[in-house]
Design a protein around this motif. Structure first.
Motif, mmCIF file in Angstrom:
data_model
loop_
_atom_site.group_PDB
_atom_site.id
_atom_site.type_symbol
_atom_site.label_atom_id
_atom_site.label_comp_id
_atom_site.label_asym_id
_atom_site.label_seq_id
_atom_site.Cartn_x
_atom_site.Cartn_y
_atom_site.Cartn_z
ATOM 1 N N THR A 86 0.725 -1.324 0.012
ATOM 2 C CA THR A 86 -0.231 0.214 0.106
ATOM 3 C C THR A 86 0.743 1.319 0.108
ATOM 4 O O THR A 86 0.447 2.208 -0.270
ATOM 5 N N ASP A 104 1.371 3.317 -3.472
ATOM 6 C CA ASP A 104 0.319 4.002 -3.911
ATOM 7 C C ASP A 104 -0.170 5.221 -2.841
ATOM 8 O O ASP A 104 -0.599 6.207 -3.574
ATOM 9 N N LYS A 152 2.367 8.132 -3.610
ATOM 10 C CA LYS A 152 2.172 8.955 -4.820
ATOM 11 C C LYS A 152 0.953 9.990 -4.663
ATOM 12 O O LYS A 152 1.285 11.155 -5.088
#
Length: 75
Positions: free
Chosen positions: A25, A28, A31
């Motif tokens: 996780t 992501d 980002k």
């Protein structure tokens, strides 16, 4: 699900499950979070605390990053 419920669910995982959760996780999450330039200044002390608690030396971490293309967790 509230953030408190989510945190409780994650903390209830086994160590191995937590590690896998972080690895899958974090890229992501990072980002999206990095879209806010001030967030990195909030995250850096947390990251440095994790490194310090792990017993790793910052110099060792930088050497590791240099050997892996100069990016921590980068592609």
């Amino acid at each position: 699900m509230s953030s408190e419920e989510l945190q409780a669910a994650v903390m209830a995982l086994s160590t191995e499950e937590k590690q896998q959760f972080i690895l899958t996780t974090l890229p992501d999450l990072a980002k999206e979070a990095m879209e806010d330039p001030t967030f990195m200044m909030q995250l850096l002390p947390v990251f440095l605390g994790i490194v310090k608690e792990s017993g790793l030396d910052i110099q060792q971490l930088l050497q590791f990053a240099a050997m892996n293309g100069g990016a921590l967790g980068g592609e």
